[in-house]
Write a protein that holds these residues in place. Sequence first.
Motif, PDB file in Angstrom:
ATOM      1  N   ALA A 158      23.648 -12.913  54.988  1.00 52.65           N
ATOM      2  CA  ALA A 158      23.957 -13.564  56.628  1.00 52.65           C
ATOM      3  C   ALA A 158      22.609 -13.532  57.225  1.00 52.65           C
ATOM      4  CB  ALA A 158      24.984 -12.665  57.321  1.00 52.65           C
ATOM      5  N   LEU A 159      21.920 -12.245  57.052  1.00 53.27           N
ATOM      6  CA  LEU A 159      20.530 -11.946  57.783  1.00 53.27           C
ATOM      7  C   LEU A 159      19.458 -12.980  57.233  1.00 53.27           C
ATOM      8  CD1 LEU A 159      18.706 -10.586  59.432  1.00 53.27           C
ATOM      9  CD2 LEU A 159      18.179  -8.827  57.615  1.00 53.27           C
ATOM     10  N   LEU A 160      19.638 -13.444  55.750  1.00 47.60           N
ATOM     11  CA  LEU A 160      18.811 -14.453  55.382  1.00 47.60           C
ATOM     12  C   LEU A 160      19.000 -15.862  56.007  1.00 47.60           C
ATOM     13  CD1 LEU A 160      16.727 -15.570  53.097  1.00 47.60           C
ATOM     14  CD2 LEU A 160      18.627 -15.612  51.360  1.00 47.60           C
ATOM     15  N   GLY A 161      20.262 -15.962  56.043  1.00 42.79           N
ATOM     16  CA  GLY A 161      20.798 -17.286  56.750  1.00 42.79           C
ATOM     17  C   GLY A 161      19.913 -17.312  58.288  1.00 42.79           C
ATOM     18  N   ILE A 162      20.159 -16.231  59.117  1.00 46.21           N
ATOM     19  CA  ILE A 162      19.647 -16.437  60.438  1.00 46.21           C
ATOM     20  C   ILE A 162      18.103 -16.589  60.252  1.00 46.21           C
ATOM     21  CG2 ILE A 162      19.274 -14.971  62.224  1.00 46.21           C
ATOM     22  CD1 ILE A 162      21.854 -13.668  61.898  1.00 46.21           C
ATOM     23  N   THR A 163      17.284 -15.905  59.530  1.00 44.96           N
ATOM     24  CA  THR A 163      15.973 -15.914  59.121  1.00 44.96           C
ATOM     25  C   THR A 163      15.716 -17.326  58.873  1.00 44.96           C
ATOM     26  OG1 THR A 163      15.707 -13.433  58.488  1.00 44.96           O
ATOM     27  CG2 THR A 163      13.985 -14.694  57.949  1.00 44.96           C
ATOM     28  N   ALA A 210      19.294 -15.601  43.140  1.00 44.51           N
ATOM     29  CA  ALA A 210      20.414 -16.129  44.263  1.00 44.51           C
ATOM     30  C   ALA A 210      19.934 -16.235  45.662  1.00 44.51           C
ATOM     31  CB  ALA A 210      21.662 -15.068  44.197  1.00 44.51           C
ATOM     32  N   TYR A 211      19.476 -15.082  46.148  1.00 48.33           N
ATOM     33  CA  TYR A 211      18.787 -15.292  47.242  1.00 48.33           C
ATOM     34  C   TYR A 211      17.476 -16.656  47.576  1.00 48.33           C
ATOM     35  CZ  TYR A 211      20.610 -10.606  48.046  1.00 48.33           C
ATOM     36  OH  TYR A 211      21.344  -9.644  48.076  1.00 48.33           O
ATOM     37  N   ALA A 212      16.899 -17.076  46.413  1.00 47.36           N
ATOM     38  CA  ALA A 212      16.252 -18.098  46.541  1.00 47.36           C
ATOM     39  C   ALA A 212      16.860 -19.057  46.724  1.00 47.36           C
ATOM     40  CB  ALA A 212      15.308 -17.797  45.183  1.00 47.36           C
ATOM     41  N   LEU A 213      18.133 -19.502  46.027  1.00 49.74           N
ATOM     42  CA  LEU A 213      18.973 -20.630  46.022  1.00 49.74           C
ATOM     43  C   LEU A 213      19.593 -20.728  47.359  1.00 49.74           C
ATOM     44  CD1 LEU A 213      20.794 -21.032  42.494  1.00 49.74           C
ATOM     45  CD2 LEU A 213      18.811 -22.019  43.521  1.00 49.74           C
ATOM     46  N   VAL A 214      19.977 -19.860  48.051  1.00 47.03           N
ATOM     47  CA  VAL A 214      20.554 -19.623  49.244  1.00 47.03           C
ATOM     48  C   VAL A 214      19.467 -19.932  50.243  1.00 47.03           C
ATOM     49  CG1 VAL A 214      21.669 -18.089  51.102  1.00 47.03           C
ATOM     50  CG2 VAL A 214      22.452 -18.148  48.654  1.00 47.03           C
ATOM     51  N   GLY A 215      18.508 -19.300  50.145  1.00 48.49           N
ATOM     52  CA  GLY A 215      17.371 -19.542  51.063  1.00 48.49           C
ATOM     53  C   GLY A 215      17.018 -21.299  51.175  1.00 48.49           C
ATOM     54  N   MET A 216      17.064 -21.730  49.848  1.00 48.95           N
ATOM     55  CA  MET A 216      16.792 -23.259  49.932  1.00 48.95           C
ATOM     56  C   MET A 216      17.575 -24.112  51.004  1.00 48.95           C
ATOM     57  SD  MET A 216      16.011 -23.638  45.846  1.00 48.95           S
ATOM     58  CE  MET A 216      15.875 -25.165  45.833  1.00 48.95           C
ATOM     59  N   GLY A 217      18.976 -23.771  50.548  1.00 47.67           N
ATOM     60  CA  GLY A 217      20.047 -24.486  51.432  1.00 47.67           C
ATOM     61  C   GLY A 217      19.708 -24.232  52.784  1.00 47.67           C
ATOM     62  N   PRO A 223      28.361 -17.062  49.457  1.00 42.82           N
ATOM     63  CA  PRO A 223      27.205 -16.570  50.215  1.00 42.82           C
ATOM     64  C   PRO A 223      26.436 -17.931  50.698  1.00 42.82           C
ATOM     65  CG  PRO A 223      26.765 -16.264  48.108  1.00 42.82           C
ATOM     66  CD  PRO A 223      28.369 -16.361  48.197  1.00 42.82           C
ATOM     67  N   LEU A 224      26.330 -19.162  50.099  1.00 47.93           N
ATOM     68  CA  LEU A 224      25.586 -20.380  50.275  1.00 47.93           C
ATOM     69  C   LEU A 224      26.097 -21.003  51.736  1.00 47.93           C
ATOM     70  CD1 LEU A 224      23.289 -22.511  49.896  1.00 47.93           C
ATOM     71  CD2 LEU A 224      24.820 -23.568  48.321  1.00 47.93           C
ATOM     72  N   MET A 225      27.362 -20.905  51.802  1.00 48.49           N
ATOM     73  CA  MET A 225      28.246 -21.750  52.802  1.00 48.49           C
ATOM     74  C   MET A 225      27.810 -20.707  54.021  1.00 48.49           C
ATOM     75  SD  MET A 225      31.662 -22.787  50.902  1.00 48.49           S
ATOM     76  CE  MET A 225      32.391 -23.309  52.589  1.00 48.49           C
ATOM     77  N   LEU A 226      27.785 -19.291  53.903  1.00 46.77           N
ATOM     78  CA  LEU A 226      27.740 -18.270  55.040  1.00 46.77           C
ATOM     79  C   LEU A 226      26.403 -18.373  55.646  1.00 46.77           C
ATOM     80  CD1 LEU A 226      28.667 -15.874  56.603  1.00 46.77           C
ATOM     81  CD2 LEU A 226      27.661 -14.585  54.838  1.00 46.77           C
ATOM     82  N   ALA A 227      25.517 -18.818  54.794  1.00 48.18           N
ATOM     83  CA  ALA A 227      23.949 -18.629  55.248  1.00 48.18           C
ATOM     84  C   ALA A 227      23.644 -19.971  55.746  1.00 48.18           C
ATOM     85  CB  ALA A 227      22.991 -18.435  53.888  1.00 48.18           C
TER      86      ALA A 227
END
Length: 561
Positions: free
Chosen positions: A223-228, A352-359, A388-392
């Motif tokens: 979630a914090l990664l999504g906001i950032t 996993a964080y890298a892929l979520v960060g991309m989206g 986690p991808l949808m959340l971010a």
Amino acid sequence: MALLVGAGVGLGSIAFRRLIEMFTRLFSGHADYAAAGGAANGHLSWFGPYFVLLAPVVGGLLYGPLVDRYAKEARGHGVPEVMLAVAQRGGRIDPRVSVVKALASALCIGSGGSVGREGPIVQIGSALGSTVGQLARTTEHRMRLLVACGAAGGIAAIFNAPLAGVFFAMELILRDFTVEAFGAVVLSGVTAGLIGRAAFGNTAFLTLAPLHVDHIAQFPLFALLGITAGAVGVGFTRVLYLVEDVCDWAWRGPEWLRPAAGGLLLGALLLVLPEMYGVGHSVLEKAVGGGYLPAFLLLLLVGKILATSLTIGIGGSGGVFAPSLFIGAMLGSAYGDVAHRLLPGTAGSTGAYALVGMGAVFAGASRAPITAAVILFELTGEYTIILPLMLAVVLATLTGRLLSRDTIYTLKLRRRGIDITTPPPRFGGRSVAAVMENAPDPLPASTELTEAAERLNLPGRGVPLPVVGSSGRFLGVVDASQVARALAEETGDGLEPPPTVGQIAAPTASVTADMPLSAAVPVLVSARGTPVPVLDPGRHRLVGWLTPHAALRALGVPASA
């Protein structure tokens, strides 16, 4: 027709990718120079890595005149022009755009331009769809659908991602979901995707080791990664247009030469960071796999923002979608690496964080959460990170909306005074040329300020006057307040020539004579009652004056209103 467009775009994507590969080998001597680590060009080994100083210059000398002469719409990242064509021009796109965009983008990327393939293929496919619609003399509604079919087919073929192509076209191009549109776009996307798979194989965009999200405590980290990432996406957008503004301000030469001149700056950046050369797919894949330290990942993040912004700013041709994925991968990898060091038993794998960060970065920049979630799933084949991808992605979209009114695509249009989110008034399909008025006699750039002040003080002269150069090229406008200010500040000693209006003429928003009136009205509204100059299609010469009264007459409103 949707099947025909899909097949055409599928074949076009093959030709486009082959062009990029050919020009990349020609200019760099490598299939992917970003992965070569600053090696020498195989064709010019004696020049060492310094060939990258000249590669963007030579590329710019080739695609600069091509774009300036045949299709100015091919400059930049392309998607905003398609959105505008669908929203306000009935889906009409010049057929030449597809050919010019393919050549210009392939030359730009092959010679080191740090941009993506998706913007060009969307514009190429959309131009093909529009051409099919124009040849078949379809209605505007069907024309828009065919443009969206071309965009969907382009994404499906170039990335082997048919679902992502469909949602990209529906969410960003059409901005509407109907059964008819969905059916046509799916037909085109599937057709183009099958042709793409036949040529490039049925492999995911990224080949990764299996990823897992095993601990519920990881979700706050995502979630914090999504906001950032949402904030980084908005930052990327702002830097992109800031650099473009700086390039517009700094460059005073002919537009066809601008990519070559700016290529010197891009070449210097590539010499320092060769990982910025071209699309950078191999660098992205290595970062997702944990191949770089966090400090270098952040350097690559900043480098990509600058390299992409500079490529677009100097007049290059290419997309911003792939760069946003690259930026997100660098951010997510660095974030995941730090989280793993701080919480080794909880954080989980860096990939996993890298892929979520991309989206999430793409969602923050584009505000297209459905496309962002679907395309990351298709590009990687990793279903395990979908939650986690949808959340971010949702948090990144909300963050982007809080920080900026516009997306990376709509901001380009709004800067030109065009708001595609507001339905335009109906003007019966009339163009600016049909309602424009005669422009006042322009002032030559050599006109002295005292003479200009006399012209501006004539009875009824309450509006600015246009200023033209010696060749008749439109330079801008001057008004009474500008001239008065300049005269008040004049402290000459009589030895210097007196100031002229060409020195103080201010660039202003303008429209072209062939532009639909519905597209020109937002520019007129943003001028707050001041007449807008009407230029020829090449945006060089003044041909008329668009006033609020003219627009009101076109709507049938009496001038007295």
